[in-house]
Scaffold this active site. Sequence first.
Site, PDB file in Angstrom:
ATOM      1  CG  HIS A 109      12.306 -56.860 -27.637  1.00  0.00           C
ATOM      2  ND1 HIS A 109      11.388 -57.453 -26.804  1.00  0.00           N
ATOM      3  CD2 HIS A 109      12.728 -55.744 -26.995  1.00  0.00           C
ATOM      4  CE1 HIS A 109      11.278 -56.748 -25.697  1.00  0.00           C
ATOM      5  NE2 HIS A 109      12.077 -55.688 -25.792  1.00  0.00           N
ATOM      6  CG  ASN A 158      -2.377 -50.336 -22.298  1.00  0.00           C
ATOM      7  OD1 ASN A 158      -3.135 -49.414 -22.556  1.00  0.00           O
ATOM      8  ND2 ASN A 158      -2.812 -51.539 -21.942  1.00  0.00           N
ATOM      9  CG  HIS A 187      -4.433 -54.737 -25.836  1.00  0.00           C
ATOM     10  ND1 HIS A 187      -4.609 -55.709 -24.873  1.00  0.00           N
ATOM     11  CD2 HIS A 187      -3.350 -54.017 -25.438  1.00  0.00           C
ATOM     12  CE1 HIS A 187      -3.670 -55.568 -23.932  1.00  0.00           C
ATOM     13  NE2 HIS A 187      -2.910 -54.546 -24.246  1.00  0.00           N
ATOM     14  CG  HIS A 223       7.592 -57.907 -27.446  1.00  0.00           C
ATOM     15  ND1 HIS A 223       8.624 -58.765 -27.768  1.00  0.00           N
ATOM     16  CD2 HIS A 223       6.933 -57.680 -28.612  1.00  0.00           C
ATOM     17  CE1 HIS A 223       8.603 -59.031 -29.063  1.00  0.00           C
ATOM     18  NE2 HIS A 223       7.570 -58.397 -29.595  1.00  0.00           N
ATOM     19  CG  ASP A 282      -4.997 -60.414 -23.244  1.00  0.00           C
ATOM     20  OD1 ASP A 282      -4.340 -59.374 -23.473  1.00  0.00           O
ATOM     21  OD2 ASP A 282      -5.173 -60.875 -22.102  1.00  0.00           O
ATOM     22  CG  HIS A 330       1.350 -55.756 -26.169  1.00  0.00           C
ATOM     23  ND1 HIS A 330       2.439 -55.445 -25.389  1.00  0.00           N
ATOM     24  CD2 HIS A 330       0.261 -55.552 -25.386  1.00  0.00           C
ATOM     25  CE1 HIS A 330       2.036 -55.080 -24.186  1.00  0.00           C
ATOM     26  NE2 HIS A 330       0.696 -55.119 -24.151  1.00  0.00           N
TER      27      HIS A 330
HETATM   28  P1  DGP Z   1      -0.572 -54.604 -21.349  1.00  0.00           P
HETATM   29  O1  DGP Z   1      -1.199 -54.416 -20.021  1.00  0.00           O
HETATM   30  O2  DGP Z   1      -1.045 -53.604 -22.392  1.00  0.00           O
HETATM   31  O3  DGP Z   1       0.939 -54.672 -21.269  1.00  0.00           O
HETATM   32  O4  DGP Z   1      -1.098 -56.003 -21.892  1.00  0.00           O
HETATM   33  C1  DGP Z   1      -0.470 -57.200 -21.668  1.00  0.00           C
HETATM   34  C2  DGP Z   1      -1.469 -58.263 -21.956  1.00  0.00           C
HETATM   35  O5  DGP Z   1      -0.787 -59.489 -22.065  1.00  0.00           O
HETATM   36  C3  DGP Z   1      -2.527 -58.441 -20.897  1.00  0.00           C
HETATM   37  O6  DGP Z   1      -3.799 -58.099 -21.429  1.00  0.00           O
HETATM   38  C4  DGP Z   1      -2.477 -59.919 -20.527  1.00  0.00           C
HETATM   39  C5  DGP Z   1      -1.634 -60.503 -21.613  1.00  0.00           C
HETATM   40  N1  DGP Z   1      -0.759 -61.582 -21.179  1.00  0.00           N
HETATM   41  C6  DGP Z   1       0.112 -61.543 -20.145  1.00  0.00           C
HETATM   42  N2  DGP Z   1       0.767 -62.712 -20.057  1.00  0.00           N
HETATM   43  C7  DGP Z   1       0.284 -63.486 -21.068  1.00  0.00           C
HETATM   44  C8  DGP Z   1       0.574 -64.813 -21.495  1.00  0.00           C
HETATM   45  O7  DGP Z   1       1.421 -65.523 -20.955  1.00  0.00           O
HETATM   46  N3  DGP Z   1      -0.135 -65.285 -22.551  1.00  0.00           N
HETATM   47  C9  DGP Z   1      -1.080 -64.528 -23.184  1.00  0.00           C
HETATM   48  N4  DGP Z   1      -1.727 -65.090 -24.211  1.00  0.00           N
HETATM   49  N5  DGP Z   1      -1.361 -63.273 -22.825  1.00  0.00           N
HETATM   50  C10 DGP Z   1      -0.686 -62.771 -21.768  1.00  0.00           C
END
Ligand code: DGP
Length: 112
Positions: free
Chosen positions: A45, A85, A100, A96, A29, A98
């Site tokens: 997707h 989330n 954590h 998309h 992240d 995901h």
């Molecule tokens: P959520 O809030 O559950 O949709 O989490 C999205 C997560 O994605 C957030 O913790 C930050 C991460 N994130 C957003 N943009 C990028 C990116 O460009 N690269 C990476 N590695 N993580 C990202």
Amino acid sequence: MDCLFCKILAGEIPSAKVYENQWVYAFRDINPQAPVHVLVIPKTHIASADGINAENSAAVAHIFEAIPEIAKVEGLVNGYRVITNCGEDGCQSVKHLHFHVLGGKKLPEKMG
Ligand code: DGP
């Protein structure tokens, strides 16, 4: 499709890969909330947990098969937390699916 994580999967946006197989990609992240904060995504997707159905749920099984492997390589021997989330009230920012994976320290008990 204008999806950030699809662009990461396509290599159009760089990411720090942690794990990959035929169905799943995992990367760090960009804004870690714990010493280990990995995002695990399906290569197909799916917009969110709310988009899981009988046709695509195998992708979720593959993710949950990968998570213990990821935990092992990340040294999460004392446990970890898995969160997804979903939607506006769930504060999902990237549309998309995901998961954590958070760990590397004792995490707070309450999640709000
Ligand atoms: P959520 O809030 O559950 O949709 O989490 C999205 C997560 O994605 C957030 O913790 C930050 C991460 N994130 C957003 N943009 C990028 C990116 O460009 N690269 C990476 N590695 N993580 C990202």
